[in-house]
Design an enzyme around this catalytic site. Structure first.
Site, mmCIF file in Angstrom:
data_model
loop_
_atom_site.group_PDB
_atom_site.id
_atom_site.type_symbol
_atom_site.label_atom_id
_atom_site.label_comp_id
_atom_site.label_asym_id
_atom_site.label_seq_id
_atom_site.Cartn_x
_atom_site.Cartn_y
_atom_site.Cartn_z
ATOM 1 N N SER A 1 0.826 -1.217 0.000
ATOM 2 C CA SER A 1 0.000 0.000 0.000
ATOM 3 C C SER A 1 0.859 1.264 0.000
ATOM 4 C CB SER A 1 -0.899 0.007 1.238
ATOM 5 O OG SER A 1 -1.557 -1.229 1.358
HETATM 6 C C1 LIG Z 1 -3.269 -4.124 -0.149
HETATM 7 S S1 LIG Z 1 -2.811 -5.783 0.017
HETATM 8 C C2 LIG Z 1 -2.064 -5.849 1.616
HETATM 9 C C3 LIG Z 1 -0.811 -5.100 1.816
HETATM 10 C C4 LIG Z 1 0.021 -5.637 2.950
HETATM 11 N N1 LIG Z 1 -0.496 -5.300 4.245
HETATM 12 C C5 LIG Z 1 1.455 -5.224 2.794
HETATM 13 O O1 LIG Z 1 2.014 -4.549 3.654
HETATM 14 O O2 LIG Z 1 2.042 -5.607 1.754
HETATM 15 C C6 LIG Z 1 -4.351 -6.606 0.371
HETATM 16 C C7 LIG Z 1 -4.164 -8.066 0.700
HETATM 17 O O3 LIG Z 1 -5.365 -8.553 1.273
HETATM 18 C C8 LIG Z 1 -5.421 -9.918 0.955
HETATM 19 N N2 LIG Z 1 -6.781 -10.403 1.197
HETATM 20 C C9 LIG Z 1 -7.881 -10.263 0.407
HETATM 21 N N3 LIG Z 1 -8.934 -10.878 0.970
HETATM 22 C C10 LIG Z 1 -8.479 -11.409 2.155
HETATM 23 C C11 LIG Z 1 -9.093 -12.154 3.174
HETATM 24 N N4 LIG Z 1 -10.375 -12.497 3.089
HETATM 25 N N5 LIG Z 1 -8.342 -12.536 4.236
HETATM 26 C C12 LIG Z 1 -7.022 -12.205 4.303
HETATM 27 N N6 LIG Z 1 -6.395 -11.500 3.349
HETATM 28 C C13 LIG Z 1 -7.107 -11.103 2.304
HETATM 29 C C14 LIG Z 1 -4.986 -9.968 -0.497
HETATM 30 O O4 LIG Z 1 -4.557 -11.273 -0.852
HETATM 31 C C15 LIG Z 1 -3.871 -8.942 -0.506
HETATM 32 O O5 LIG Z 1 -2.631 -9.554 -0.348
#
Ligand SMILES: C[S@@+](CC[C@H](N)C(=O)[O-])C[C@H]1O[C@@H](n2cnc3c(N)ncnc32)[C@H](O)[C@@H]1O
Length: 363
Positions: free
Chosen positions: A88
């Site tokens: 992000s």
């Molecule tokens: C914006 S990215 C996260 C960025 C992360 N915090 C970082 O520092 O790199 C959003 C993430 O949420 C995950 N995601 C989507 N749905 C999810 C769920 N139901 N449970 C856990 N993770 C999920 C996606 O796979 C993705 O990797």
């Protein structure tokens, strides 16, 4: 493969951290200066004007400079070229970490490990054993664990739907989500410690809530705009073919409003809806489309022609919002009351416009 921290990357990172928080008003500047983002983003995808993606690898010109800049970086694409994970935007990460208001000794749960960068920042501040991070995608978790180790952090990371929390390591004093949700997941409320702070993207905003009693929380949205990837749920297709045959009605609301002024309130009023836009060869907007998981679909053309189909009239919701908000709605005036039976968003006053968020995310 390891990604060394060279003099150049260390210098870029220190400048990046100083630029993020020039007054060093928060404790997070130190974490951003210490945690090597390039280890978590050894490659990313950059989108060209024609919307095609190009991979930028460690060692490519500009890789380190981009990693140590205030940009969200796409790190995973699906087979259609739709981003499914990213690191992000650092300024937004900082705003969310500040809002999380962590104290020494706090346990933290993160929904959305992604690259592992945020989990590393949390581990740096609180200690590895205090951090639990879940991503729904096992391949991402595997990569994140390797990179976390390389950077010297060992938080608890596993692959599962983060909206169900991780009861075995609860209660959590702080809960942060980095994928957009439709409401505060009941499981996370259940696993929150007394007085817990929950920071989570809901629609196109970031909600900050505090648990005031079991299952009850109050809060408001941060003023900062946010565009997070949605929590992964099965995708639904819009009924554009069928809606084309509908008799049009007239609208006075410009379709562009949906992509701009009304985007955030619409994400609250129609949680989990999808939108798209059509443009002419000069890039000028010609129409927008909206669809929801119950199959409801609407299109609005810049000429004012609206076509709608399905159990809900989605454009009517847009019209109602346009009437409720003559100017730009102030995100921080959207407040939330959570009880075990409902989650209500209200604007400015409980007597003002209100919306119910869907109950039981992930249940
Ligand atoms: C914006 S990215 C996260 C960025 C992360 N915090 C970082 O520092 O790199 C959003 C993430 O949420 C995950 N995601 C989507 N749905 C999810 C769920 N139901 N449970 C856990 N993770 C999920 C996606 O796979 C993705 O990797």
């Amino acid at each position: 493969m390891t990604w060394p921290d060279t003099k150049a990357s260390a210098a870029l990172r220190h400048k990046f951290a100083a630029d993020l928080d020039p007054q060093r008003t928060t404790e997070w500047a130190e974490a951003f200066a210490a945690v090597p983002r390039h280890v978590f983003v050894p490659r990313f995808y950059a989108q060209a004007d024609d919307r095609s993606w190009r991979t930028v690898y460690w060692g490519d010109p500009g890789h380190l400079e981009t990693v140590y800049s205030d940009q969200a970086l796409t790190t995973q694409l699906d087979e259609h070229g739709i981003p499914t994970s990213s690191s992000s935007e650092p300024a937004l990460m900082l705003a969310m970490l500040n809002a999380l208001d962590v104290r020494d000794g706090d346990t933290v749960f993160e929904l959305g490990t992604g690259t592992g960068y945020n989990a590393a920042l949390l581990s740096h501040r609180l200690g590895d054993h205090k951090v639990t991070s879940l991503d729904v995608d096992p391949a991402l978790v595997e990569g994140a664990v390797q990179r976390l180790e390389q950077a010297g952090y060992r938080p608890f990371v596993t692959a599962a739907d983060g909206a169900r929390g991780y009861p075995a390591r609860a209660p959590y004093a702080r809960i942060i989500a980095t994928a957009a949700l439709r409401s505060v997941p009941t499981a996370l409320l259940d696993q929150a410690a007394p007085g817990a702070v929950i920071v989570a993207p809901i629609g196109y905003g970031v909600l900050h809530t505090t648990l005031i009693a079991p299952g009850h929380a109050t809060g408001r949205f941060l003023s900062t705009p946010a565009h997070f990837m949605p929590r992964r749920v099965p995708t639904i297709a819009p009924a554009f073919e069928a809606v084309r045959d509908r008799e049009p009605t007239d609208t006075k609301v410009a379709p562009a409003e949906v992509l701009d002024r009304l985007r955030f309130p619409l994400s609250i009023a129609l949680p989990g809806h999808n939108s798209c836009s059509w443009r002419d060869d000069d890039g000028k907007l010609t129409a927008v489309g909206l669809w929801a998981e119950d199959g409801s679909t609407a299109t609005a053309h810049v000429s004012g022609a609206v076509r709608q189909i399905g159990p809900r009239r989605l454009w009517d919701v847009v019209e109602d919002l346009a009437a409720a908000f003559p100017g730009v709605p102030r995100r921080e005036e959207f407040r939330v009351t959570v009880t075990p039976s409902r989650q209500t968003v209200w604007y400015e006053s409980p007597d003002g416009p209100t919306w119910e968020l869907p109950r039981g995310e992930a249940t």
